[in-house]
Design a protein around this motif. Structure first.
Motif, PDB file in Angstrom:
ATOM      1  N   VAL A 183     100.899  73.069  36.049  1.00 53.62           N
ATOM      2  CA  VAL A 183     101.596  74.190  35.418  1.00 53.62           C
ATOM      3  C   VAL A 183     101.515  75.493  36.209  1.00 53.62           C
ATOM      4  CG1 VAL A 183     101.374  73.259  33.078  1.00 53.62           C
ATOM      5  CG2 VAL A 183      99.574  74.769  33.994  1.00 53.62           C
ATOM      6  N   GLU A 184     100.623  75.578  37.193  1.00 54.80           N
ATOM      7  CA  GLU A 184     100.507  76.808  37.975  1.00 54.80           C
ATOM      8  C   GLU A 184     101.250  76.742  39.306  1.00 54.80           C
ATOM      9  OE1 GLU A 184      96.103  78.323  37.469  1.00 54.80           O
ATOM     10  OE2 GLU A 184      96.191  76.144  37.244  1.00 54.80           O
ATOM     11  N   SER A 185     101.847  75.611  39.614  1.00 55.06           N
ATOM     12  CA  SER A 185     102.481  75.441  40.913  1.00 55.06           C
ATOM     13  C   SER A 185     103.821  76.161  40.979  1.00 55.06           C
ATOM     14  CB  SER A 185     102.677  73.954  41.207  1.00 55.06           C
ATOM     15  OG  SER A 185     103.605  73.390  40.301  1.00 55.06           O
ATOM     16  N   LEU A 186     104.345  76.247  42.190  1.00 54.43           N
ATOM     17  CA  LEU A 186     105.640  76.893  42.386  1.00 54.43           C
ATOM     18  C   LEU A 186     106.745  76.126  41.653  1.00 54.43           C
ATOM     19  CD1 LEU A 186     107.067  79.213  43.904  1.00 54.43           C
ATOM     20  CD2 LEU A 186     107.381  77.632  45.820  1.00 54.43           C
ATOM     21  N   ARG A 225     102.337  70.413  44.765  1.00 54.71           N
ATOM     22  CA  ARG A 225     102.677  70.323  43.340  1.00 54.71           C
ATOM     23  C   ARG A 225     101.505  70.764  42.472  1.00 54.71           C
ATOM     24  NH1 ARG A 225     102.933  63.712  42.550  1.00 54.71           N
ATOM     25  NH2 ARG A 225     101.093  63.235  43.774  1.00 54.71           N
ATOM     26  N   VAL A 226     100.409  71.137  43.095  1.00 54.53           N
ATOM     27  CA  VAL A 226      99.251  71.697  42.401  1.00 54.53           C
ATOM     28  C   VAL A 226      98.817  72.955  43.144  1.00 54.53           C
ATOM     29  CG1 VAL A 226      96.862  71.334  41.673  1.00 54.53           C
ATOM     30  CG2 VAL A 226      98.476  69.406  41.671  1.00 54.53           C
ATOM     31  N   ILE A 227      98.703  74.085  42.438  1.00 53.30           N
ATOM     32  CA  ILE A 227      98.098  75.290  43.020  1.00 53.30           C
ATOM     33  C   ILE A 227      96.992  75.729  42.070  1.00 53.30           C
ATOM     34  CG2 ILE A 227      98.423  77.592  43.949  1.00 53.30           C
ATOM     35  CD1 ILE A 227     101.330  77.037  44.363  1.00 53.30           C
ATOM     36  N   SER A 228      95.851  75.093  42.200  1.00 52.01           N
ATOM     37  CA  SER A 228      94.716  75.441  41.355  1.00 52.01           C
ATOM     38  C   SER A 228      94.121  76.775  41.810  1.00 52.01           C
ATOM     39  CB  SER A 228      93.651  74.346  41.431  1.00 52.01           C
ATOM     40  OG  SER A 228      94.147  73.128  40.909  1.00 52.01           O
ATOM     41  N   ALA A 252      96.221  80.517  28.265  1.00 60.30           N
ATOM     42  CA  ALA A 252      96.923  80.044  27.061  1.00 60.30           C
ATOM     43  C   ALA A 252      98.383  80.473  27.102  1.00 60.30           C
ATOM     44  CB  ALA A 252      96.246  80.581  25.805  1.00 60.30           C
ATOM     45  N   ASN A 253      98.649  81.648  27.629  1.00 55.25           N
ATOM     46  CA  ASN A 253     100.036  82.126  27.743  1.00 55.25           C
ATOM     47  C   ASN A 253     100.801  81.327  28.799  1.00 55.25           C
ATOM     48  OD1 ASN A 253      98.115  84.584  27.117  1.00 55.25           O
ATOM     49  ND2 ASN A 253     100.087  85.049  26.161  1.00 55.25           N
ATOM     50  N   VAL A 254     100.106  80.953  29.871  1.00 58.41           N
ATOM     51  CA  VAL A 254     100.742  80.128  30.899  1.00 58.41           C
ATOM     52  C   VAL A 254     101.115  78.772  30.319  1.00 58.41           C
ATOM     53  CG1 VAL A 254     100.357  78.938  33.096  1.00 58.41           C
ATOM     54  CG2 VAL A 254      99.595  81.306  32.811  1.00 58.41           C
ATOM     55  N   VAL A 308     104.509  86.498  39.638  1.00 58.34           N
ATOM     56  CA  VAL A 308     103.843  87.463  40.522  1.00 58.34           C
ATOM     57  C   VAL A 308     102.921  86.739  41.498  1.00 58.34           C
ATOM     58  CG1 VAL A 308     102.205  89.379  40.614  1.00 58.34           C
ATOM     59  CG2 VAL A 308     104.022  89.377  38.898  1.00 58.34           C
ATOM     60  N   ARG A 309     102.053  85.857  40.955  1.00 64.50           N
ATOM     61  CA  ARG A 309     101.092  85.173  41.818  1.00 64.50           C
ATOM     62  C   ARG A 309     101.789  84.312  42.862  1.00 64.50           C
ATOM     63  NH1 ARG A 309      97.348  80.741  41.505  1.00 64.50           N
ATOM     64  NH2 ARG A 309      99.118  79.483  40.807  1.00 64.50           N
ATOM     65  N   ASN A 310     102.701  83.448  42.415  1.00 62.37           N
ATOM     66  CA  ASN A 310     103.382  82.554  43.346  1.00 62.37           C
ATOM     67  C   ASN A 310     104.329  83.312  44.273  1.00 62.37           C
ATOM     68  OD1 ASN A 310     101.993  80.447  42.210  1.00 62.37           O
ATOM     69  ND2 ASN A 310     103.687  79.722  40.963  1.00 62.37           N
ATOM     70  N   GLY A 311     104.925  84.389  43.759  1.00 62.29           N
ATOM     71  CA  GLY A 311     105.769  85.212  44.618  1.00 62.29           C
ATOM     72  C   GLY A 311     104.980  85.855  45.753  1.00 62.29           C
ATOM     73  N   LEU A 312     103.773  86.328  45.445  1.00 64.46           N
ATOM     74  CA  LEU A 312     102.910  86.907  46.480  1.00 64.46           C
ATOM     75  C   LEU A 312     102.514  85.865  47.515  1.00 64.46           C
ATOM     76  CD1 LEU A 312     100.626  89.192  44.288  1.00 64.46           C
ATOM     77  CD2 LEU A 312     102.228  89.965  46.043  1.00 64.46           C
TER      78      LEU A 312
END
Length: 410
Positions: A222-225, A305-308, A353-355, A368-372
């Motif tokens: 869920v945190e990946s690009l 596919r994973v950005i932990s 929880a919001n993610v 923001v995080r993945n864009g950076l």
């Protein structure tokens, strides 16, 4: 820098490190409570369970969450070095010691001619921004090996190869440190170390290489690009689910396999670019070799596919090595990674929880995080190309080439 300032600088650096790491330890040891889900459960539940299995002489090959090369067992078993502490406390102490080792390496490297201590500051700030997750995963130990490999390898290429071989069997990604290395003996040293360790594990412990097939049916984390597609799609009726799968929270459902394949395609494109860069670039200075390692790991991270959250520890360590060089071209990408660290601690664990819910705040933090990270990757790749292909090194006399030997000519 005058003498008084030179004396103050390491004292201030160590003081800031000690203060921030004390705060991290207080959170990890649960003296204080960090917002969001408990980040220490991986150690107290998962790692400790693996520890019991590994001590019996076998790998946890029936556990789908075991997705690591065989030398990862060394990190999981390391708390046995401190038998007077319970497992979770011992692991936190060892993670802190690995953190300190990186600081010492970077600080020493920053005192060499043509270097600067700002790399050590990047490490101190970056780890502090990432929060207690750093001490609740073994990635900081792997990063210590990677940093030692790059810094030692600037003068001892075979040490670089040996440490990369070890790192690759700890968590695979350190093999990317060889992205800018052309000399055969470095690759041979890495292959010999990795091969010897792999054979040792294969002969002594069942299931050492089960990790090779453990991730076959993974979804998109869920945190990946790529996950941003499904975070938005959930608001337009997408019928997939968010589940704990293979040790991480992933999207499962329609078209997930397509997005995962797209991530793999982007990885292939990224590494194709790396290959094009390597054949286009000529002789490389030591600075460019560390820059290449940083770019390679950035490419691997953003296309995965994973950005932990712990992946950012790798990037902070490599950015810090790059910025040890006074003339580094990676200043902007390094600062973008620091910004991504701040966004990361907010998306996990503070607002995780919001993610998971794909609400406005969660999607914004991921954007923001993945864009950076994407911006850091693009700017770092452009700087690497401009510094080594568009502006190649000037021709130097043969005598200077021999006397100013760099890693690529070692």
């Amino acid at each position: 820098m005058d003498t008084a300032e030179a004396r103050r600088s390491p004292v201030l650096l160590l003081a800031v490190w000690a203060l921030t790491r004390l705060v991290l330890l207080l959170f990890v040891l649960k003296v204080w409570t960090f917002p969001g889900p408990d980040v220490t459960s991986d150690v107290s539940v998962i790692y400790q369970g693996w520890y019991d299995t590994l001590r019996s002489g076998s790998f946890p090959h029936d556990d789908v969450t075991w997705q690591y090369p065989p030398a990862g067992a060394l990190a999981i078993l390391s708390p046995a070095l401190l038998p007077f502490l319970d497992y979770a406390h011992a692991f936190a102490v060892l993670a802190c010691l690995a953190d300190l080792a990186v600081l010492c390496l970077l600080r020493y490297a920053g005192t060499r001619p043509g270097r600067t201590p700002r790399g050590a500051w990047v490490w101190v700030v970056g780890v502090a921004l990432l929060g207690p997750t750093v001490y609740a995963r073994y990635d900081v130990m792997v990063t210590a090996v990677a940093v030692a490999a790059l810094l030692a390898g600037l003068r001892r290429p075979r040490v670089l190869g040996a440490l990369v071989g070890l790192g690759a069997l700890l968590k695979v990604w350190p093999v990317l440190l060889l992205a800018g290395v052309a000399r055969r003996r470095v690759w041979l040293s890495a292959a010999a170390t990795a091969g010897s360790l792999a054979l040792l594990f294969a002969l002594t412990a069942p299931g050492a290489f089960a990790f090779l097939t453990a991730q076959r049916d993974r979804g998109t984390e869920v945190e990946s690009l790529g996950a941003l597609v499904f975070h938005v799609a959930r608001h337009f009726g997408w019928e997939g689910r968010v589940l704990l799968n293979y040790g991480s929270v992933e999207f499962l459902g329609p078209h997930v396999d397509l997005v995962s394949s797209g991530a793999l395609f982007l990885s292939v494109i990224g590494f194709g670019w790396l290959l094009l860069w390597r054949v286009s670039a000529g002789r490389l200075p030591a600075r460019a070799l560390t820059d290449a390692a940083f770019v390679a790991v950035l490419l691997f991270t953003v296309t995965s596919r994973v950005i932990s959250p712990q992946y950012l520890v790798w990037l902070v360590g490599l950015a810090a090595v790059c910025l040890c060089f006074r003339d580094s071209r990676m200043t902007l990408p390094g600062h973008l990674v620091l910004g991504a660290c701040l966004a990361t601690v907010l998306e996990f664990p503070v607002f995780f929880a919001n993610v998971v819910a794909s609400d406005g705040l969660g999607i914004t933090l991921l954007l923001v995080r993945n864009g950076l990270l994407v911006l850091a990757t693009v700017t770092a790749a452009l700087q690497l190309w401009r510094g080594t292909v568009s502006q190649p090194l000037p021709t130097v006399p043969p005598q200077a080439t021999r006397s100013q030997e760099t890693l690529s000519s070692s």
